[in-house]
Design a protein around this motif. Structure first.
Motif, PDB file in Angstrom:
ATOM      1  N   GLU A 191       0.847  -1.184   0.000  1.00  0.00           N
ATOM      2  CA  GLU A 191       0.000   0.000   0.000  1.00  0.00           C
ATOM      3  C   GLU A 191       0.889   1.242   0.000  1.00  0.00           C
ATOM      4  N   ILE A 192       0.669   2.075  -0.996  1.00  0.00           N
ATOM      5  CA  ILE A 192       1.476   3.280  -1.205  1.00  0.00           C
ATOM      6  C   ILE A 192       0.647   4.495  -0.814  1.00  0.00           C
ATOM      7  N   PHE A 193       1.134   5.232   0.154  1.00  0.00           N
ATOM      8  CA  PHE A 193       0.480   6.460   0.614  1.00  0.00           C
ATOM      9  C   PHE A 193       1.318   7.648   0.142  1.00  0.00           C
ATOM     10  N   VAL A 194       0.685   8.577  -0.528  1.00  0.00           N
ATOM     11  CA  VAL A 194       1.394   9.743  -1.052  1.00  0.00           C
ATOM     12  C   VAL A 194       0.905  10.988  -0.320  1.00  0.00           C
ATOM     13  N   TYR A 195       1.830  11.746   0.221  1.00  0.00           N
ATOM     14  CA  TYR A 195       1.471  12.946   0.974  1.00  0.00           C
ATOM     15  C   TYR A 195       2.155  14.158   0.364  1.00  0.00           C
ATOM     16  N   GLY A 196       1.557  15.316   0.574  1.00  0.00           N
ATOM     17  CA  GLY A 196       2.116  16.540   0.037  1.00  0.00           C
ATOM     18  C   GLY A 196       2.927  17.330   1.044  1.00  0.00           C
ATOM     19  N   ARG A 197       2.657  17.083   2.341  1.00  0.00           N
ATOM     20  CA  ARG A 197       3.349  17.860   3.380  1.00  0.00           C
ATOM     21  C   ARG A 197       3.273  17.118   4.701  1.00  0.00           C
ATOM     22  N   GLU A 198       4.087  17.553   5.631  1.00  0.00           N
ATOM     23  CA  GLU A 198       3.953  17.110   7.014  1.00  0.00           C
ATOM     24  C   GLU A 198       3.118  18.135   7.761  1.00  0.00           C
ATOM     25  N   GLY A 199       2.546  17.725   8.872  1.00  0.00           N
ATOM     26  CA  GLY A 199       1.559  18.549   9.564  1.00  0.00           C
ATOM     27  C   GLY A 199       2.026  19.946   9.898  1.00  0.00           C
ATOM     28  N   GLY A 200       3.238  20.095  10.368  1.00  0.00           N
ATOM     29  CA  GLY A 200       3.741  21.405  10.769  1.00  0.00           C
ATOM     30  C   GLY A 200       4.526  22.118   9.692  1.00  0.00           C
ATOM     31  N   GLU A 201       4.531  21.550   8.492  1.00  0.00           N
ATOM     32  CA  GLU A 201       5.344  22.112   7.415  1.00  0.00           C
ATOM     33  C   GLU A 201       4.746  23.414   6.889  1.00  0.00           C
ATOM     34  N   HIS A 206       2.830  27.591  -4.787  1.00  0.00           N
ATOM     35  CA  HIS A 206       1.749  28.369  -5.393  1.00  0.00           C
ATOM     36  C   HIS A 206       0.386  27.835  -4.966  1.00  0.00           C
ATOM     37  N   PHE A 207       0.256  26.495  -4.962  1.00  0.00           N
ATOM     38  CA  PHE A 207      -0.975  25.838  -4.537  1.00  0.00           C
ATOM     39  C   PHE A 207      -0.711  25.041  -3.256  1.00  0.00           C
ATOM     40  N   PRO A 208      -1.725  24.851  -2.421  1.00  0.00           N
ATOM     41  CA  PRO A 208      -1.498  24.123  -1.160  1.00  0.00           C
ATOM     42  C   PRO A 208      -1.335  22.626  -1.371  1.00  0.00           C
ATOM     43  N   ALA A 209      -0.494  22.023  -0.551  1.00  0.00           N
ATOM     44  CA  ALA A 209      -0.398  20.567  -0.473  1.00  0.00           C
ATOM     45  C   ALA A 209      -1.479  20.095   0.496  1.00  0.00           C
ATOM     46  N   ARG A 210      -2.269  19.131   0.097  1.00  0.00           N
ATOM     47  CA  ARG A 210      -3.453  18.777   0.880  1.00  0.00           C
ATOM     48  C   ARG A 210      -3.237  17.613   1.836  1.00  0.00           C
ATOM     49  N   GLN A 211      -2.723  16.508   1.331  1.00  0.00           N
ATOM     50  CA  GLN A 211      -2.580  15.301   2.155  1.00  0.00           C
ATOM     51  C   GLN A 211      -1.368  15.419   3.074  1.00  0.00           C
ATOM     52  N   THR A 212      -1.527  15.002   4.348  1.00  0.00           N
ATOM     53  CA  THR A 212      -0.394  15.033   5.264  1.00  0.00           C
ATOM     54  C   THR A 212       0.156  13.635   5.529  1.00  0.00           C
ATOM     55  N   ARG A 213       1.431  13.615   5.856  1.00  0.00           N
ATOM     56  CA  ARG A 213       2.088  12.357   6.222  1.00  0.00           C
ATOM     57  C   ARG A 213       1.429  11.760   7.462  1.00  0.00           C
ATOM     58  N   ASP A 226       0.925  -4.060   7.814  1.00  0.00           N
ATOM     59  CA  ASP A 226       2.304  -4.412   8.101  1.00  0.00           C
ATOM     60  C   ASP A 226       3.193  -3.249   7.650  1.00  0.00           C
ATOM     61  N   PRO A 227       3.927  -2.620   8.545  1.00  0.00           N
ATOM     62  CA  PRO A 227       4.768  -1.471   8.140  1.00  0.00           C
ATOM     63  C   PRO A 227       5.742  -1.810   7.017  1.00  0.00           C
ATOM     64  N   LYS A 228       6.181  -3.075   6.934  1.00  0.00           N
ATOM     65  CA  LYS A 228       7.124  -3.458   5.889  1.00  0.00           C
ATOM     66  C   LYS A 228       6.481  -3.437   4.505  1.00  0.00           C
ATOM     67  N   ARG A 229       5.147  -3.500   4.477  1.00  0.00           N
ATOM     68  CA  ARG A 229       4.428  -3.505   3.198  1.00  0.00           C
ATOM     69  C   ARG A 229       3.768  -2.158   2.900  1.00  0.00           C
ATOM     70  N   CYS A 230       4.145  -1.143   3.652  1.00  0.00           N
ATOM     71  CA  CYS A 230       3.628   0.215   3.434  1.00  0.00           C
ATOM     72  C   CYS A 230       4.748   1.109   2.938  1.00  0.00           C
ATOM     73  N   VAL A 231       4.418   1.965   1.999  1.00  0.00           N
ATOM     74  CA  VAL A 231       5.380   2.922   1.462  1.00  0.00           C
ATOM     75  C   VAL A 231       4.774   4.319   1.559  1.00  0.00           C
ATOM     76  N   LEU A 232       5.492   5.238   2.189  1.00  0.00           N
ATOM     77  CA  LEU A 232       5.078   6.632   2.256  1.00  0.00           C
ATOM     78  C   LEU A 232       5.985   7.446   1.339  1.00  0.00           C
ATOM     79  N   LEU A 233       5.382   8.104   0.365  1.00  0.00           N
ATOM     80  CA  LEU A 233       6.115   8.876  -0.618  1.00  0.00           C
ATOM     81  C   LEU A 233       5.637  10.314  -0.615  1.00  0.00           C
ATOM     82  N   LYS A 234       6.560  11.229  -0.837  1.00  0.00           N
ATOM     83  CA  LYS A 234       6.183  12.639  -0.898  1.00  0.00           C
ATOM     84  C   LYS A 234       5.922  13.040  -2.341  1.00  0.00           C
TER      85      LYS A 234
END
Length: 445
Positions: A191-201, A206-213, A226-234
């Motif tokens: 499962e690949i989760f794609v985020y645009g920013r971290e919460g305090g970033e 020009h445009f806002p990043a919506r999804q957070t890590r 399973d954390p080994k089967r998860c990928v977090l990408l920016k």
């Protein structure tokens, strides 16, 4: 365990209009104030869903939400009858009325994030409705989405959570920022989760990043992945500023194949390596990366090449891309699709589908659907009245022709009769989809 990937399309609501409410969504902003056609929109969406059902895929529908959201206006101090609430709100702020009339729940890719039972710790299929806190009109959806999912997916084999906290640190935009890869649909996957920013970033583009890590991490935890089967990408800042407000504007995946634009991720090599590492022992990922020199990012976004459905079709050994007709009308994307399909890569065919009413608001074929991998038992537990068939298509087509307006002008939102027209349509729909006579707020009041 065997499984199928079902597509549940959001039925476009009777108040479909071009409010231009989504900052960062170029198409939405460009068509702000245009005259819409709710009837054409819903028939386009239903036609797309029926075509896939006829091709042998499991296809379902999700109900539209009640609009206008009068309860929300009442929390803001507007009082009196329904007509009086709309009248006073329009006088105070037409923009606010456009928000509560938005038919944005049609884009079911934003409805929730889904983890199939093959991936979860407790062996149940998990769903987390998106909180969509970054835009006003979409922030109204979470509770109603949760209610809808519980009616469409009843039973103990489904774990339907409430949305994440309504706070920008946990901003969640749903499956539009989530891709699952696997060897076959019923097998464990990545499962690949794609985020645009971290919460305090600090937001600097020009445009806002919506999804957070933080939102991605919370959903992975509550789904028992399973954390080994998860990928977090920016997500890449360049893609966001070009108009890729969600990752599904520049990336789509199916089975073991990830189809994406060169500018989709902040670091493409890191992304490839992380996915390959997470898939070790399960499958070998296949990456189809589209160079910017072949399809400029601007063309990718205006045509919505990647906001297409990437589908494993029955009886075919290569994937099909169900793309908007705008890809056929754009030189770079049409030529790229021709080269891609004549090669020996994993994508062997492109079909072009007309969903122009949705496209003008910034939603392509992939925006309109929520992908749900179902085992045989889970498929049997789904509300069968919500699964597409020839009979249901005929009923929904007749329903839309009877209840939907041919045109909706911007000033029509101030007309109290639109409230009753919408409620009449939704009241009839609950019977067609087996949702119960208490599904919508107006039915319970």
């Amino acid at each position: 365990m065997s499984g199928v990937e079902a597509n549940f399309d959001g039925i476009i609501g009777p108040t479909h209009n071009y409010g231009g409410l989504s900052f960062g969504n170029i198409a939405s902003d460009r068509n702000r104030g245009a005259v819409s056609s709710p009837k054409a929109a819903v028939l386009e969406g239903l036609g797309k869903a029926k075509a896939l059902a006829d091709a042998g895929l499991v296809q379902g529908v999700l109900p539209p939400q009640e609009r206008p959201a009068l309860d929300y206006l009442r929390t803001l101090g507007f009082a009196g009858s329904d007509a009086a609430v709309i009248e006073s709100a329009w006088k105070a702020s037409p923009a606010l009325v456009r928000n509560v009339y938005s038919a944005s729940p049609m884009w079911a890719a934003n409805a929730a994030m889904i983890s199939p039972s093959a991936d979860t710790g407790d062996g149940r299929l998990h769903m987390t409705p998106a909180n969509l806190v970054t835009t006003l009109h979409r922030s109204l959806e979470g509770a109603a989405t949760e209610r809808a999912l519980k009616r469409v997916f009843p039973g103990d084999c489904f774990a339907i959570h409430e949305p994440l906290p309504l706070q920008t640190t946990f901003a969640d935009e749903g499956a539009a920022n989530h891709v699952r890869l696997c060897a076959e649909h019923g097998a464990p996957g990545v499962e690949i989760f794609v985020y645009g920013r971290e919460g305090g970033e600090l937001q600097t583009g020009h445009f806002p990043a919506r999804q957070t890590r933080e939102a991605c991490e919370a959903i992975a935890r509550r789904h028992g992945l399973d954390p080994k089967r998860c990928v977090l990408l920016k997500q890449s800042r360049a893609a966001i500023d070009a108009g890729a407000f969600h990752n599904d504007v520049v990336c789509v995946g199916a089975l073991n194949t990830l189809f994406f634009h060169e500018m989709a991720f902040a670091d493409t090599e890191v992304a490839r390596a992380a996915i390959t590492r997470a898939a070790e022992g399960l499958f070998e990922p296949v990456f189809v990366e589209v160079p910017d020199e072949e399809v400029p990012i601007r063309d990718a976004i205006t045509s919505y090449l990647f906001n297409s459905q990437l589908l494993a079709m029955p009886g075919q050994d290569r994937l099909m891309l169900n793309a908007p007709v705008e890809c056929e009308e754009t030189d770079s994307t049409r030529e790229y699709c021709a080269r891609m399909t004549t090669g020996n890569g994993p994508i062997g065919r492109v079909a072009f589908v007309d969903v122009r009413q949705s496209m003008r608001n910034g939603g392509g074929p992939a925006c309109l659907r929520l992908r749900v991998v179902l085992t045989d038992d889970e498929r049997a537990a789904v509300n069968q009245d919500c699964l597409m068939s020839t009979a249901l298509f005929a009923k929904l087509t007749n329903w839309a022709n009877r209840h939907y307006r041919d045109e909706l002008h911007p000033d029509d939102l101030r007309d109290p009769s639109l409230i009753e027209d919408s409620r009449s349509a939704l009241d009839a729909l609950t019977g067609l989809l087996g949702l119960g006579s208490d599904f919508y707020p107006f039915q319970r009041s």
